[in-house]
Design a protein around this motif. Sequence first.
Motif, PDB file in Angstrom:
ATOM      1  N   TYR A 157       0.794  -1.231  -0.006  1.00 20.63           N
ATOM      2  CA  TYR A 157       0.067   0.162  -0.074  1.00 20.63           C
ATOM      3  C   TYR A 157       0.671   1.340  -0.256  1.00 20.63           C
ATOM      4  CZ  TYR A 157      -4.087  -2.809   0.846  1.00 20.63           C
ATOM      5  OH  TYR A 157      -5.204  -3.603   0.716  1.00 20.63           O
ATOM      6  N   ALA A 158       1.999   1.182   0.817  1.00 26.11           N
ATOM      7  CA  ALA A 158       2.772   2.388   0.737  1.00 26.11           C
ATOM      8  C   ALA A 158       3.410   2.550  -0.758  1.00 26.11           C
ATOM      9  CB  ALA A 158       3.947   2.065   1.698  1.00 26.11           C
ATOM     10  N   LEU A 159       3.936   1.666  -1.474  1.00 23.33           N
ATOM     11  CA  LEU A 159       4.296   1.724  -2.846  1.00 23.33           C
ATOM     12  C   LEU A 159       3.212   2.318  -3.842  1.00 23.33           C
ATOM     13  CD1 LEU A 159       6.560  -1.361  -3.293  1.00 23.33           C
ATOM     14  CD2 LEU A 159       7.248   0.915  -2.889  1.00 23.33           C
ATOM     15  N   LEU A 160       1.843   1.811  -3.652  1.00 20.23           N
ATOM     16  CA  LEU A 160       0.788   2.282  -4.505  1.00 20.23           C
ATOM     17  C   LEU A 160       0.544   3.705  -4.119  1.00 20.23           C
ATOM     18  CD1 LEU A 160      -1.709  -0.503  -4.321  1.00 20.23           C
ATOM     19  CD2 LEU A 160      -0.307  -0.035  -6.191  1.00 20.23           C
ATOM     20  N   LEU A 161       0.742   3.996  -2.785  1.00 22.98           N
ATOM     21  CA  LEU A 161       0.307   5.434  -2.524  1.00 22.98           C
ATOM     22  C   LEU A 161       1.449   6.412  -2.849  1.00 22.98           C
ATOM     23  CD1 LEU A 161      -1.362   7.752  -0.969  1.00 22.98           C
ATOM     24  CD2 LEU A 161       0.064   7.115   1.226  1.00 22.98           C
ATOM     25  N   LEU A 162       2.752   5.972  -2.799  1.00 26.91           N
ATOM     26  CA  LEU A 162       3.862   6.752  -3.644  1.00 26.91           C
ATOM     27  C   LEU A 162       3.760   6.825  -5.113  1.00 26.91           C
ATOM     28  CD1 LEU A 162       6.522   7.920  -3.010  1.00 26.91           C
ATOM     29  CD2 LEU A 162       7.599   5.994  -3.262  1.00 26.91           C
ATOM     30  N   SER A 163       3.342   5.894  -5.565  1.00 26.37           N
ATOM     31  CA  SER A 163       3.199   6.065  -7.120  1.00 26.37           C
ATOM     32  C   SER A 163       1.876   7.072  -7.377  1.00 26.37           C
ATOM     33  CB  SER A 163       2.682   4.700  -7.702  1.00 26.37           C
ATOM     34  OG  SER A 163       3.810   3.708  -7.674  1.00 26.37           O
ATOM     35  N   VAL A 164       0.912   7.118  -6.721  1.00 28.31           N
ATOM     36  CA  VAL A 164      -0.210   7.968  -6.827  1.00 28.31           C
ATOM     37  C   VAL A 164       0.188   9.475  -6.550  1.00 28.31           C
ATOM     38  CG1 VAL A 164      -2.466   8.645  -5.882  1.00 28.31           C
ATOM     39  CG2 VAL A 164      -2.118   6.506  -6.215  1.00 28.31           C
ATOM     40  N   VAL A 165       1.050   9.603  -5.803  1.00 28.26           N
ATOM     41  CA  VAL A 165       1.630  10.859  -5.339  1.00 28.26           C
ATOM     42  C   VAL A 165       2.439  11.380  -6.265  1.00 28.26           C
ATOM     43  CG1 VAL A 165       3.083  12.194  -3.762  1.00 28.26           C
ATOM     44  CG2 VAL A 165       1.267  10.694  -2.657  1.00 28.26           C
ATOM     45  N   VAL A 166       3.562  10.540  -6.934  1.00 32.39           N
ATOM     46  CA  VAL A 166       4.260  10.797  -8.154  1.00 32.39           C
ATOM     47  C   VAL A 166       3.600  11.189  -9.075  1.00 32.39           C
ATOM     48  CG1 VAL A 166       5.932  10.009  -9.675  1.00 32.39           C
ATOM     49  CG2 VAL A 166       6.353   9.487  -7.044  1.00 32.39           C
ATOM     50  N   VAL A 167       2.370  10.409  -9.612  1.00 33.29           N
ATOM     51  CA  VAL A 167       1.577  10.763 -10.652  1.00 33.29           C
ATOM     52  C   VAL A 167       0.853  12.028 -10.540  1.00 33.29           C
ATOM     53  CG1 VAL A 167      -0.335  10.043 -12.140  1.00 33.29           C
ATOM     54  CG2 VAL A 167       1.362   8.557 -11.256  1.00 33.29           C
ATOM     55  N   LEU A 168       0.301  12.279  -9.451  1.00 41.14           N
ATOM     56  CA  LEU A 168      -0.498  13.728  -9.221  1.00 41.14           C
ATOM     57  C   LEU A 168       0.297  15.135  -8.889  1.00 41.14           C
ATOM     58  CD1 LEU A 168      -3.369  11.969  -7.155  1.00 41.14           C
ATOM     59  CD2 LEU A 168      -3.234  12.797  -9.565  1.00 41.14           C
ATOM     60  N   ILE A 169       1.680  14.829  -8.640  1.00 40.67           N
ATOM     61  CA  ILE A 169       2.417  16.133  -8.664  1.00 40.67           C
ATOM     62  C   ILE A 169       2.292  16.938  -9.510  1.00 40.67           C
ATOM     63  CG2 ILE A 169       4.920  16.847  -8.473  1.00 40.67           C
ATOM     64  CD1 ILE A 169       5.432  14.728  -6.439  1.00 40.67           C
ATOM     65  N   PRO A 170       2.405  16.540 -11.150  1.00 40.53           N
ATOM     66  CA  PRO A 170       2.303  17.556 -11.938  1.00 40.53           C
ATOM     67  C   PRO A 170       0.851  17.979 -12.350  1.00 40.53           C
ATOM     68  CG  PRO A 170       3.325  15.561 -12.752  1.00 40.53           C
ATOM     69  CD  PRO A 170       3.010  15.443 -11.495  1.00 40.53           C
ATOM     70  N   VAL A 171      -0.112  17.186 -11.796  1.00 37.55           N
ATOM     71  CA  VAL A 171      -1.597  17.699 -11.837  1.00 37.55           C
ATOM     72  C   VAL A 171      -1.658  18.968 -10.817  1.00 37.55           C
ATOM     73  CG1 VAL A 171      -3.838  17.193 -11.650  1.00 37.55           C
ATOM     74  CG2 VAL A 171      -2.186  15.586 -12.599  1.00 37.55           C
ATOM     75  N   TYR A 172      -1.191  18.718  -9.607  1.00 32.83           N
ATOM     76  CA  TYR A 172      -1.174  19.575  -8.485  1.00 32.83           C
ATOM     77  C   TYR A 172      -0.597  20.830  -9.023  1.00 32.83           C
ATOM     78  CZ  TYR A 172       0.154  22.260  -4.260  1.00 32.83           C
ATOM     79  OH  TYR A 172       0.124  23.041  -3.340  1.00 32.83           O
ATOM     80  N   VAL A 173       0.766  21.093  -9.390  1.00 32.25           N
ATOM     81  CA  VAL A 173       1.319  22.250 -10.094  1.00 32.25           C
ATOM     82  C   VAL A 173       0.256  22.842 -11.115  1.00 32.25           C
ATOM     83  CG1 VAL A 173       3.432  22.999 -11.013  1.00 32.25           C
ATOM     84  CG2 VAL A 173       3.653  21.464  -9.294  1.00 32.25           C
ATOM     85  N   LEU A 174       0.085  22.132 -12.094  1.00 30.81           N
ATOM     86  CA  LEU A 174      -0.939  22.602 -13.059  1.00 30.81           C
ATOM     87  C   LEU A 174      -2.034  23.345 -12.408  1.00 30.81           C
ATOM     88  CD1 LEU A 174      -0.930  19.951 -15.898  1.00 30.81           C
ATOM     89  CD2 LEU A 174      -0.149  22.300 -16.093  1.00 30.81           C
ATOM     90  N   LEU A 175      -2.817  22.687 -11.456  1.00 29.47           N
ATOM     91  CA  LEU A 175      -3.803  23.202 -10.954  1.00 29.47           C
ATOM     92  C   LEU A 175      -3.707  24.541 -10.180  1.00 29.47           C
ATOM     93  CD1 LEU A 175      -6.892  22.263 -11.220  1.00 29.47           C
ATOM     94  CD2 LEU A 175      -6.671  21.211  -8.876  1.00 29.47           C
ATOM     95  N   VAL A 176      -2.851  24.472  -9.243  1.00 31.00           N
ATOM     96  CA  VAL A 176      -2.504  25.751  -8.353  1.00 31.00           C
ATOM     97  C   VAL A 176      -2.347  26.615  -9.226  1.00 31.00           C
ATOM     98  CG1 VAL A 176      -2.499  24.159  -6.393  1.00 31.00           C
ATOM     99  CG2 VAL A 176      -0.345  24.718  -7.703  1.00 31.00           C
ATOM    100  N   THR A 177      -1.223  26.472 -10.022  1.00 34.47           N
ATOM    101  CA  THR A 177      -0.885  27.710 -11.025  1.00 34.47           C
ATOM    102  C   THR A 177      -1.787  28.434 -11.801  1.00 34.47           C
ATOM    103  OG1 THR A 177       1.332  26.477 -10.970  1.00 34.47           O
ATOM    104  CG2 THR A 177       1.157  28.360 -12.304  1.00 34.47           C
ATOM    105  N   SER A 178      -2.711  27.606 -12.287  1.00 33.66           N
ATOM    106  CA  SER A 178      -3.632  28.355 -13.056  1.00 33.66           C
ATOM    107  C   SER A 178      -4.577  28.966 -12.497  1.00 33.66           C
ATOM    108  CB  SER A 178      -4.513  26.965 -13.754  1.00 33.66           C
ATOM    109  OG  SER A 178      -5.392  26.421 -12.750  1.00 33.66           O
ATOM    110  N   PHE A 179      -4.801  28.976 -11.099  1.00 42.43           N
ATOM    111  CA  PHE A 179      -5.193  30.008 -10.244  1.00 42.43           C
ATOM    112  C   PHE A 179      -4.556  31.269  -9.656  1.00 42.43           C
ATOM    113  CE2 PHE A 179      -7.909  26.079 -10.124  1.00 42.43           C
ATOM    114  CZ  PHE A 179      -9.258  26.569 -10.519  1.00 42.43           C
TER     115      PHE A 179
END
Length: 300
Positions: A38-60
């Motif tokens: 579960y820790a590895l799965l959570l780490l994978s999700v975080v790595v994938v969502l990092i660019p999405v987070y930067v895109l989203l917060v920067t757009s506002f």
Amino acid sequence: MTTTSTTAAPLGDVARAPRPSTRRPAPGRFSVARTVRYALLLLSVVVVLIPVYVLLVTSFKGTGDASPARAWALPTLWTLDNWRAAWEALSPSIWRSLQMVVPAAVISAFLGSMNGFVLSRWSFKGANVVFTLILFGMFIPYQAVMIPLNQIVLAVGLPSGIPTLILLHVIYGIPITTLIFRNYYASVPKELIEAARVDGAGMLRTYASVVLPISIPSFVVVLIWQFTSAWNDYLFAVFFSSSQNGPVTLALNNLANGALLQNYGVSMAGALFASLPTLVVYVILGKYFVGGLMSGSVKG
């Protein structure tokens, strides 16, 4: 003379064969392995969502707030100006991209379906050679043929823009669509095709009445594949269109490298706008995409 008598043992005293143990492992026995998984799965999700987070917060973020130094920080002042500016700049090209990818995906899907049916269930002499030649189109890099392809388009006199892009995406989509449909139709029972032939149906009637109705899983796979491939294409757009008549990928590049180069918020909002259609397609049809791939890979 003495006689010996044997009496049967009571039913309850009969020895019974031991049953296999059905005890389950203790709940905490594999807790370490489960935690690591579960820790590895959570780490994978975080790595994938990092660019999405930067895109989203920067757009506002506003113009002064959107900078590389504050890429991880939340906006000081939330604003929708970037989204409005990105929509005004990209909305015409988004509409042109839809006009391009929908007919390109549908036409290439039907052509690939007919090719796959003929090459798998209505085979003819030399069918394997024809199929091999069609597959060659999958292994030739676009960059290797771009200059001669451009010369052919100019010689034929095709207009620059969406019509030419539709034709090119249909042609270059035929190899992969033919491969997917041929593999799928190879798993269809031969009895269905033979029964249609016994009833007097020809090739087109068999395809339309028997094969086409059971091809929905493969059509979903091919349509998603072609939609995404044509939507994200940039190389064809650069060579065969312009910013006035090209798709959204070309407009997004011009938005990021134009006068608004330092306005990262607008670029991020534009990137989210450009990726939204493919995201919606995968969210709606994602489970059918996996099922369609599996339906053509398992035979028997």
